[in-house]
Design a protein around this motif. Structure first.
Motif, PDB file in Angstrom:
ATOM      1  N   TYR A  31       0.831  -1.204   0.000  1.00  0.00           N
ATOM      2  CA  TYR A  31       0.000   0.000   0.000  1.00  0.00           C
ATOM      3  C   TYR A  31       0.870   1.260   0.000  1.00  0.00           C
ATOM      4  CZ  TYR A  31      -2.396   3.962   1.989  1.00  0.00           C
ATOM      5  OH  TYR A  31      -2.840   5.237   2.208  1.00  0.00           O
ATOM      6  N   PHE A  32       1.865   1.297   0.898  1.00  0.00           N
ATOM      7  CA  PHE A  32       2.710   2.493   0.959  1.00  0.00           C
ATOM      8  C   PHE A  32       3.507   2.675  -0.327  1.00  0.00           C
ATOM      9  CE2 PHE A  32       1.788   2.635   5.465  1.00  0.00           C
ATOM     10  CZ  PHE A  32       1.734   4.002   5.676  1.00  0.00           C
ATOM     11  N   LEU A  33       4.006   1.584  -0.874  1.00  0.00           N
ATOM     12  CA  LEU A  33       4.778   1.709  -2.113  1.00  0.00           C
ATOM     13  C   LEU A  33       3.894   2.209  -3.254  1.00  0.00           C
ATOM     14  CD1 LEU A  33       7.046  -1.468  -1.935  1.00  0.00           C
ATOM     15  CD2 LEU A  33       7.647   0.914  -1.440  1.00  0.00           C
ATOM     16  N   ILE A  34       2.703   1.625  -3.379  1.00  0.00           N
ATOM     17  CA  ILE A  34       1.851   1.980  -4.528  1.00  0.00           C
ATOM     18  C   ILE A  34       1.211   3.360  -4.346  1.00  0.00           C
ATOM     19  CG2 ILE A  34      -0.225   1.353  -5.813  1.00  0.00           C
ATOM     20  CD1 ILE A  34       0.422  -1.578  -5.164  1.00  0.00           C
ATOM     21  N   PHE A  35       0.595   3.586  -3.176  1.00  0.00           N
ATOM     22  CA  PHE A  35      -0.217   4.799  -3.048  1.00  0.00           C
ATOM     23  C   PHE A  35       0.540   6.003  -2.510  1.00  0.00           C
ATOM     24  CE2 PHE A  35      -3.412   1.540  -3.483  1.00  0.00           C
ATOM     25  CZ  PHE A  35      -4.321   2.156  -4.309  1.00  0.00           C
ATOM     26  N   LYS A  36       1.748   5.802  -1.991  1.00  0.00           N
ATOM     27  CA  LYS A  36       2.524   6.942  -1.518  1.00  0.00           C
ATOM     28  C   LYS A  36       3.772   7.179  -2.357  1.00  0.00           C
ATOM     29  CE  LYS A  36      -0.299   7.626   1.816  1.00  0.00           C
ATOM     30  NZ  LYS A  36      -1.111   8.835   1.939  1.00  0.00           N
ATOM     31  N   TYR A  37       4.473   6.103  -2.687  1.00  0.00           N
ATOM     32  CA  TYR A  37       5.755   6.300  -3.362  1.00  0.00           C
ATOM     33  C   TYR A  37       5.628   6.428  -4.875  1.00  0.00           C
ATOM     34  CZ  TYR A  37       8.319   6.105   0.911  1.00  0.00           C
ATOM     35  OH  TYR A  37       8.810   6.428   2.142  1.00  0.00           O
ATOM     36  N   PRO A  39       3.101   7.932  -6.525  1.00  0.00           N
ATOM     37  CA  PRO A  39       2.797   9.342  -6.805  1.00  0.00           C
ATOM     38  C   PRO A  39       3.993  10.265  -6.543  1.00  0.00           C
ATOM     39  CG  PRO A  39       1.037   8.364  -5.526  1.00  0.00           C
ATOM     40  CD  PRO A  39       2.158   7.366  -5.559  1.00  0.00           C
ATOM     41  N   LEU A  40       4.795   9.916  -5.536  1.00  0.00           N
ATOM     42  CA  LEU A  40       5.978  10.728  -5.267  1.00  0.00           C
ATOM     43  C   LEU A  40       6.894  10.704  -6.489  1.00  0.00           C
ATOM     44  CD1 LEU A  40       6.270  12.188  -2.643  1.00  0.00           C
ATOM     45  CD2 LEU A  40       7.736  10.376  -1.781  1.00  0.00           C
ATOM     46  N   SER A  43       5.728  12.733  -9.404  1.00  0.00           N
ATOM     47  CA  SER A  43       5.896  14.185  -9.322  1.00  0.00           C
ATOM     48  C   SER A  43       6.850  14.711 -10.384  1.00  0.00           C
ATOM     49  CB  SER A  43       6.426  14.591  -7.944  1.00  0.00           C
ATOM     50  OG  SER A  43       5.547  14.124  -6.949  1.00  0.00           O
ATOM     51  N   ILE A  45       6.425  14.814 -13.303  1.00  0.00           N
ATOM     52  CA  ILE A  45       5.710  15.516 -14.368  1.00  0.00           C
ATOM     53  C   ILE A  45       5.742  17.027 -14.149  1.00  0.00           C
ATOM     54  CG2 ILE A  45       4.207  13.553 -14.877  1.00  0.00           C
ATOM     55  CD1 ILE A  45       1.936  15.090 -13.586  1.00  0.00           C
ATOM     56  N   TYR A 274      -1.760  19.699 -15.980  1.00  0.00           N
ATOM     57  CA  TYR A 274      -1.174  18.732 -15.061  1.00  0.00           C
ATOM     58  C   TYR A 274       0.246  19.082 -14.638  1.00  0.00           C
ATOM     59  CZ  TYR A 274      -5.171  15.692 -15.896  1.00  0.00           C
ATOM     60  OH  TYR A 274      -6.417  15.168 -15.951  1.00  0.00           O
ATOM     61  N   THR A 278       1.376  20.401 -10.835  1.00  0.00           N
ATOM     62  CA  THR A 278       2.242  19.518 -10.053  1.00  0.00           C
ATOM     63  C   THR A 278       3.454  20.300  -9.565  1.00  0.00           C
ATOM     64  OG1 THR A 278       1.503  17.647 -11.359  1.00  0.00           O
ATOM     65  CG2 THR A 278       3.476  17.319 -10.056  1.00  0.00           C
ATOM     66  N   GLY A 281       2.329  22.199  -6.623  1.00  0.00           N
ATOM     67  CA  GLY A 281       2.206  21.306  -5.478  1.00  0.00           C
ATOM     68  C   GLY A 281       3.555  20.930  -4.901  1.00  0.00           C
ATOM     69  N   LEU A 282       4.517  20.698  -5.794  1.00  0.00           N
ATOM     70  CA  LEU A 282       5.859  20.323  -5.366  1.00  0.00           C
ATOM     71  C   LEU A 282       6.507  21.488  -4.614  1.00  0.00           C
ATOM     72  CD1 LEU A 282       7.117  17.615  -5.825  1.00  0.00           C
ATOM     73  CD2 LEU A 282       8.371  18.532  -7.765  1.00  0.00           C
TER      74      LEU A 282
ATOM     75  N   THR B 118       6.569   9.478   4.251  1.00  0.00           N
ATOM     76  CA  THR B 118       5.291   9.892   3.668  1.00  0.00           C
ATOM     77  C   THR B 118       4.570  10.899   4.553  1.00  0.00           C
ATOM     78  OG1 THR B 118       3.978   8.193   4.750  1.00  0.00           O
ATOM     79  CG2 THR B 118       5.020   7.597   2.690  1.00  0.00           C
ATOM     80  N   ALA B 123       3.145  13.478  -1.962  1.00  0.00           N
ATOM     81  CA  ALA B 123       3.057  13.823  -3.376  1.00  0.00           C
ATOM     82  C   ALA B 123       1.926  14.823  -3.612  1.00  0.00           C
ATOM     83  CB  ALA B 123       2.825  12.566  -4.195  1.00  0.00           C
ATOM     84  N   PRO B 124       2.080  15.699  -4.615  1.00  0.00           N
ATOM     85  CA  PRO B 124       1.019  16.639  -4.945  1.00  0.00           C
ATOM     86  C   PRO B 124      -0.230  15.942  -5.490  1.00  0.00           C
ATOM     87  CG  PRO B 124       3.096  17.305  -5.956  1.00  0.00           C
ATOM     88  CD  PRO B 124       3.286  15.929  -5.421  1.00  0.00           C
ATOM     89  N   ILE B 126      -1.945  16.005  -8.435  1.00  0.00           N
ATOM     90  CA  ILE B 126      -2.083  15.450  -9.781  1.00  0.00           C
ATOM     91  C   ILE B 126      -1.509  14.035  -9.910  1.00  0.00           C
ATOM     92  CG2 ILE B 126      -1.581  15.819 -12.245  1.00  0.00           C
ATOM     93  CD1 ILE B 126      -3.605  17.780 -11.109  1.00  0.00           C
ATOM     94  N   PRO B 127      -0.289  13.774  -9.438  1.00  0.00           N
ATOM     95  CA  PRO B 127       0.198  12.389  -9.522  1.00  0.00           C
ATOM     96  C   PRO B 127      -0.717  11.401  -8.800  1.00  0.00           C
ATOM     97  CG  PRO B 127       1.992  13.850  -8.958  1.00  0.00           C
ATOM     98  CD  PRO B 127       0.752  14.671  -8.916  1.00  0.00           C
ATOM     99  N   ASN B 128      -1.287  11.810  -7.674  1.00  0.00           N
ATOM    100  CA  ASN B 128      -2.249  10.948  -6.980  1.00  0.00           C
ATOM    101  C   ASN B 128      -3.471  10.682  -7.841  1.00  0.00           C
ATOM    102  OD1 ASN B 128      -1.308  10.264  -4.279  1.00  0.00           O
ATOM    103  ND2 ASN B 128      -1.239  12.465  -3.960  1.00  0.00           N
ATOM    104  N   LEU B 131      -2.735   8.321 -10.649  1.00  0.00           N
ATOM    105  CA  LEU B 131      -2.637   6.939 -10.174  1.00  0.00           C
ATOM    106  C   LEU B 131      -4.019   6.304 -10.047  1.00  0.00           C
ATOM    107  CD1 LEU B 131      -0.790   4.646  -8.901  1.00  0.00           C
ATOM    108  CD2 LEU B 131      -1.484   5.613  -6.716  1.00  0.00           C
TER     109      LEU B 131
END
Lengths: 308, 293
Positions: A31-37, A39-40, A43, A45, A274, A278, A281-282, B118, B123-124, B126-128, B131
């Motif tokens: 879960y942490f790898l897919i949903f947190k890392y 998207p990280l 970034s 993009i 997009y 981003t 956001g970054l 985390t 992460a901002p 858009i990437p979320n 996904l």
């Protein structure tokens, strides 16, 4: 536990022996790898002219162009200004409120009364921002709202709180104070309960009155809690929260009320820029990280308290 | 309590009680105002006559809300997301926090670091969003549940709870012939009821009140949770009228304020109802989180 010889073998045997522990932890690690890392990683993009059909690998690289564009953009500068100002108001007015309230609550000797007040002041924290915005519309309405009826009673003209750029920041910060001050006292009250009563007795014998005791004993005892919560608050400085602002925004107050998070949603998801959003956001995340690190360093040097 | 009380301290006490009473009223009266409006006629509300007591007492606002199928549907989505989401939250958090709390777990430092990062850096939007889109979770209730399966903060609360369980408990279970799974189910799970209850409350309230993730990931009214439905009612003034329900048409066209307030009450009622139970646990949960270091 681990023998020097045959070390690798020992580790694998240990893992095999406790395989159940590893097995049950796999889903959450994934879960942490897919949903947190992921998207990280996504970034990147921010440095691309992202095209949804070409994806990460196919889109053209633009370097720091989005960041440069950001600082030239009138909208961005206005919104950054809003975000910083609202964050500053929040720091000045919302942060100390629970500390003061906790000290006042702690002075109460009527146990029943104290309990009733606590129950009532914790309550608003459990309302959603949508509900709070709905209540605010009802209460702050210039024609039917209770607050304006009260103002009229005192001979003041009704104010259009939600339809005016000059009030929106106050409404945003004020509604946060209304919702979270009571709840914020919990940690401070816990810290207050841990103070040794002998300290107060000793101070009294030395002739310190109640006010002096508060200054010399209560506040220093609260300082570690204050410092930790302050550091957490600083880290969220540009992160006032999407929901609590979005629910209050309308065409009449966007100019002063819009913050980075709502801008990212509007320009990013609704207008599909997009790569650019981003980058915004970054920028926000990096500023937050730098603030936490600076605050942490400062705190460790001065009080010895730190988050990590 | 601390011996003789000076005169100035007595004065302070009187003002303190007055101030806190006033503050309590400020927190409480808005609720009363919303309740009063929800039971008032639209004409009384528009005339600005409603303060803290219903004027022209009526149940028509609630009748409208109860007859609106889309509100019921949104209520159902919220109930489902809250129950399923909280269960997934607790299981996912515990199945990571427990193994990592055991000294036998090789690599627990790496996992803790993985979670900590985390919390400090995320992460901002858009990437979320991309996904969720690529996983084809858009417009499903899973988009409201899975992306938030484990809260890093709650992971640390649970982690510190499991860490302070005495290792003797585990040893004794092992002597009794329990395997690792048996230890978890028979020993650790019953002991962790308090922490599960406190964190369950936080997760559940979070799901019930969630608005943002639904705004990002759901654009079909079919899967709107209650908060989104409520927000839509506020921003558009668009109260869909069932052609058959003529008794409401007049009401909706003149002032839907009462209807909005009634919906607010309905949306908040579950929390108000479990509040006494809630209060007992959230104080514990919060101070539990504070002692971690």
């Amino acid at each position: 536990m681990k023998r020097k010889t045959n070390k690798d073998n020992g580790i694998w045997r240990l893992i095999w022996k406790y395989k159940a522990l590893y097995l049950i932890s796999i889903p959450s690690i994934l879960y942490f790898l897919i949903f947190k890392y992921i998207p990280l990683g996504g970034s990147i993009i921010a440095f691309q002219d992202y095209n949804i059909f070409k994806g990460f690998s196919g889109s053209d690289w633009v370097g720091f162009a989005h960041f440069a564009e950001m600082f030239k953009h009138y909208d961005f500068l206005r919104i950054l200004n809003n975000t910083v100002l609202i964050g500053l108001y929040d720091l000045i007015f919302s942060f100390p409120a629970p500390i003061i309230l906790a000290i006042l609550l702690n002075e109460l000797r009527l146990v029943m009364f104290k309990r009733v007040i606590q129950t009532v002041v914790y309550m608003p924290h459990f309302l959603s921002w949508v509900v709070i915005a709905g209540m605010s519309v009802a209460i702050l309405s210039p024609t039917t709202g209770v607050l304006n009826q009260l103002l009229v009673l005192f001979g003041i003209d009704p104010l259009y709180f939600l339809g005016d750029n000059s009030y929106i920041r106050g409404v945003l910060v004020g509604s946060g104070i209304w919702r979270d001050t009571g709840y914020g006292t919990i940690l401070y009250l816990a810290a207050l309960a841990g103070i040794n009563p002998e300290l107060y007795e000793a101070a009294q014998i030395d002739g310190a009155n109640r006010w002096k005791q508060t200054l010399r004993i209560t506040l220093p005892a609260l300082l570690p809690t204050i410092m930790i919560l302050f550091l957490l608050h600083i880290g969220k400085f540009l992160d006032f929260g999407f929901e609590r602002v979005w629910v209050f925004l309308n065409a009449l107050n966007t100019e002063n009320g819009e913050i980075l998070d709502t801008y990212i949603y509007r320009a990013g998801l609704l207008s599909q820029q997009y790569g650019y959003t981003t980058a915004v956001g970054l920028f926000k995340s990096v500023v937050g990280l730098v603030l936490v690190m600076m605050g942490n360093l400062f705190s460790r040097k001065t009080t010895g308290e730190s988050l990590y | 309590m601390y011996g003789a009380v000076s005169k100035s301290y007595k004065t302070f006490n009187v003002f303190n009680i007055l101030f806190l009473t006033l503050l309590g009223l400020m927190m409480f009266l808005p609720f009363l105002n919303v309740i009063a409006q929800s039971f008032s006629s639209s004409s009384a509300i528009t005339a600005g006559k409603v303060t803290f007591w219903p004027v022209d007492f009526t149940l028509i606002n609630y009748e409208y809300v109860f007859s609106d199928a889309s509100i019921w549907r949104a209520f159902g989505v919220s109930v489902f997301v809250t129950i399923a989401g909280t269960m997934i939250n607790l299981i996912a958090t515990a199945t990571l926090a427990y193994p990592v709390s055991r000294p036998e777990y090789v690599g627990r430092r790496i996992i803790v670091l993985l979670v900590l990062v985390t919390m400090i850096f995320s992460a901002p939007l858009i990437p979320n969003f991309l996904l969720i889109k690529n996983l084809h979770m858009m417009n499903t209730p899973w988009a409201l549940i899975i992306p938030g399966a484990v809260s890093a903060f709650n992971f640390f609360v649970m982690h510190s709870f499991f860490k302070q369980l005495p290792p003797e408990i585990i040893d004794s279970a092992r002597i009794d012939g329990c395997g690792e799974l048996g230890i978890m189910v028979k020993m650790v799970a019953p002991l962790s009821k308090p922490v599960m209850a406190s964190l369950g409350i936080f997760y559940a309230v979070g799901h019930w009140n969630a608005y943002m993730s639904a705004l990002y990931y759901i654009d079909q009214p079919k899967w709107w949770p209650l908060q989104v439905k409520l927000k839509r009612m506020f921003e558009t003034d668009d109260i869909s009228i069932d052609p058959g329900a003529s008794q409401f048409s007049d009401l909706a066209h003149t002032s839907p304020e009462g209807i909005k307030m009634a919906t607010i009450i309905i949306a908040t009622l579950p929390i108000i109802m479990i509040y006494p139970f809630l209060q007992r646990h959230f104080v514990k949960g919060l101070t539990l989180g504070a002692v971690k270091s």
